[in-house]
Design an enzyme around this catalytic site. Structure first.
Site, PDB file in Angstrom:
ATOM      1  N   HIS A   1       0.845  -1.204   0.000  1.00 24.28           N
ATOM      2  CA  HIS A   1       0.000   0.000   0.000  1.00 24.28           C
ATOM      3  C   HIS A   1       0.873   1.243   0.000  1.00 24.28           C
ATOM      4  CE1 HIS A   1      -4.108  -1.717   1.547  1.00 24.28           C
ATOM      5  NE2 HIS A   1      -3.623  -2.377   0.523  1.00 24.28           N
TER       6      HIS A   1
ATOM      7  N   TYR B   1      -9.118   5.373   7.652  1.00 23.89           N
ATOM      8  CA  TYR B   1      -9.260   5.726   9.073  1.00 23.89           C
ATOM      9  C   TYR B   1     -10.250   6.872   9.138  1.00 23.89           C
ATOM     10  CZ  TYR B   1      -4.904   3.203  10.180  1.00 23.89           C
ATOM     11  OH  TYR B   1      -3.928   2.244  10.341  1.00 23.89           O
TER      12      TYR B   1
ATOM     13  N   PRO C   1      -3.914   0.258  18.827  1.00 27.70           N
ATOM     14  CA  PRO C   1      -3.731  -0.264  17.460  1.00 27.70           C
ATOM     15  C   PRO C   1      -3.844   0.777  16.352  1.00 27.70           C
ATOM     16  CG  PRO C   1      -5.894  -0.827  18.316  1.00 27.70           C
ATOM     17  CD  PRO C   1      -5.128  -0.224  19.453  1.00 27.70           C
TER      18      PRO C   1
ATOM     19  N   LYS D   1       1.339  -0.202  15.074  1.00 32.92           N
ATOM     20  CA  LYS D   1       2.756  -0.271  15.458  1.00 32.92           C
ATOM     21  C   LYS D   1       3.114  -1.475  16.318  1.00 32.92           C
ATOM     22  CE  LYS D   1       4.101   3.342  13.281  1.00 32.92           C
ATOM     23  NZ  LYS D   1       4.621   3.001  11.937  1.00 32.92           N
TER      24      LYS D   1
ATOM     25  N   TYR E   1       4.022   6.726   9.912  1.00 34.66           N
ATOM     26  CA  TYR E   1       3.171   5.571   9.605  1.00 34.66           C
ATOM     27  C   TYR E   1       3.968   4.477   8.895  1.00 34.66           C
ATOM     28  CZ  TYR E   1      -1.056   2.897   8.562  1.00 34.66           C
ATOM     29  OH  TYR E   1      -2.014   1.910   8.509  1.00 34.66           O
TER      30      TYR E   1
HETATM   31  C1  PHB Z   1      -5.845  -4.443  10.908  1.00 32.89           C
HETATM   32  O1  PHB Z   1      -5.828  -4.712   9.696  1.00 32.89           O
HETATM   33  O2  PHB Z   1      -6.261  -5.265  11.752  1.00 32.89           O
HETATM   34  C2  PHB Z   1      -5.366  -3.102  11.352  1.00 32.89           C
HETATM   35  C3  PHB Z   1      -4.837  -2.240  10.419  1.00 32.89           C
HETATM   36  C4  PHB Z   1      -4.406  -0.980  10.822  1.00 32.89           C
HETATM   37  C5  PHB Z   1      -4.496  -0.610  12.137  1.00 32.89           C
HETATM   38  C6  PHB Z   1      -4.988  -1.502  13.076  1.00 32.89           C
HETATM   39  C7  PHB Z   1      -5.428  -2.759  12.681  1.00 32.89           C
HETATM   40  O3  PHB Z   1      -4.084   0.613  12.508  1.00 32.89           O
END
Ligand code: PHB
Ligand code: APR
Length: 388
Positions: free
Chosen positions: A72, A199, A291, A295, A383
């Site tokens: 990505h 997000y 989460p 990280k 990120y």
């Molecule tokens: C996930 O795919 O479970 C996931 C992806 C990004 C995040 C947290 C969890 O920031």
């Protein structure tokens, strides 16, 4: 029995460390409390920084990730349903790899199985003489007591493990922030609603659209602490996701039955120092991140990078420098990832005390990220992962 390094815990940190040490000709024994099936059934995240991808390749565990992982080059941020894209490649020349933690754990377990590692269902693991010059570990296997003598112990047994608890409180310090909400996550065998992660900061609360592949999706919604899963039938979750992710996502969203559903609390936690005598902590045994910044796994890999370098250097040259600097080096990167995860969590979630002014602050910061290359680049750099 004797080995060079006893590794307590067969999660990503312990398995990756054992495999890297093996590539350097250093012996280790991994003690895992659970069965292989249990370890591989745990649903965890799956966004890898380039430095973590490189370490997996170095360990010889990258083949399936290369075939099945998704690269990505950016991520979408939404506020009240309106998106903008943060273009990692254009801003910082890097991308991330979407590949489930469950899958890389399976890949590493396949490699270790070739040398009869880990020792699964190792019960009552106990650490001895970690302050001295002859540490050893005892445990029960099939009810029979076992002992392994070693030079070093790597505590990779997660937040609830025995390793951190073996370090005297008077020689250590804990830093913690518990967030007043959780993440309700669902996994469903449906195509994701977008090619990239979304997000979303929404007045109803945070939401995240993620994936494991182009046929398996992972979604999260922010829920109050203590929420009951019973109150969240699939339809309610899909309705909430459609509202919070915005009309574009809703239009592209394929609904389906959840194959996993759970609520996880959010916490920032750091234990210092990450070394006590011959015991070295790595991964969740020493630190937890919310989460939001993806990280957790990457910090486990980061610790393993520093510990692997230090142990290899010791066995190759006798130098103690890397071992003595391990806690300092690992923590320097841990705290930056803690800061980024805390900042991103504060930016994207609704806190009980988020009043009108605080909300305006969130929206202004999101608008700044939308319009400022400099601001977006700082977000992107954190990120995709800061250099070691
Ligand atoms: C996930 O795919 O479970 C996931 C992806 C990004 C995040 C947290 C969890 O920031
Ligand atoms: N004895 C032996 N094994 C133990 C013990 C013990 N006393 N206590 C825990 N374990 C095992 C657990 O069963 C688990 O398999 O240690 C392992 C720790 O693995 P993780 O919790 O996955 O921690 P880590 O390897 O540091 O990986 C961190 O996992 O939780 C995610 O978000 C986190 O992505 C991050 C990653």
């Amino acid at each position: 029995m004797r080995t060079q390094v006893v590794i307590v815990g067969g999660g990503p940190a312990g398995l990756l460390l054992s495999q890297l040490l093996y590539t350097a000709g250093i012996d280790s024994v991994v003690l895992e409390r659970r069965t292989r099936e249990y370890v591989e059934a745990r649903i965890r995240a799956g966004v890898l920084e380039q430095v973590a991808v490189d370490l997996l390749e170095q360990a010889g565990a990258g083949a399936r990730m290369r075939r099945e992982g998704l690269s990505h080059g950016g991520v979408k941020l939404a506020s009240d349903g309106e998106w903008f894209r943060v273009d990692f490649e254009a801003l910082v020349g890097k991308s991330v790899m979407v590949y489930g933690q469950t899958e890389l754990t399976k890949d590493l377990n396949d490699l270790l199985a070739q040398r009869d590692q880990p020792i699964f269902e190792a019960e009552n693991v106990d650490l001895h003489d970690i302050d001295g010059s002859a540490p050893y570990v005892t445990y029960l296997k099939d009810g029979r007591p076992q002992r392994i003598d070693c030079d070093f112990i790597a505590g990779c047994d997660g937040y609830h493990g025995v390793s951190r608890k073996s370090i005297p409180a008077k020689t250590s310090q804990v830093f913690e922030r518990v967030y007043p909400f959780g993440w309700l996550g669902i996994l469903a065998d449906v195509p994701p609603c977008d090619q990239e992660l979304i997000y979303s900061n929404h007045e109803r609360g945070f939401a995240l659209a993620s994936m494991r592949s182009m046929t398996r999706s992972r979604y999260y919604v922010q829920v109050p602490l203590g929420e009951d899963l019973e109150d969240w039938p699939d339809e309610r979750i899909w309705d909430e996701l459609a509202l919070r992710l915005g009309p574009n996502a809703a239009a592209n969203m394929t609904r389906g039955p959840s194959i996993e559903k759970s609520i996880a609390p959010l916490r920032s936690f750091v234990f210092e120092p990450m070394r006590h005598g011959r015991l070295f902590l790595a991964g969740d045994a020493a630190h937890i991140v919310p989460p939001t910044g993806a990280k957790g796994l990457n910090l486990a890999a980061s610790d393993v990078h520093y510990l692997f370098e230090a142990i290899t250097d010791f066995y190759r040259t006798g130098a103690q420098g890397g071992l003595d600097a391990y806690s300092h080096n690992a923590l320097a990167r841990v705290w930056k990832a803690e800061r980024f995860s805390w900042w991103f969590t504060n930016l994207m979630h609704r806190f009980p005390e988020t009043d009108a002014f605080a909300r305006k602050m969130q929206l202004a910061e999101l608008d700044y990220l939308r319009r400022s290359k400099v601001g977006a680049a700082a977000m992107a750099e954190n990120y995709v992962g800061l250099p070691f």
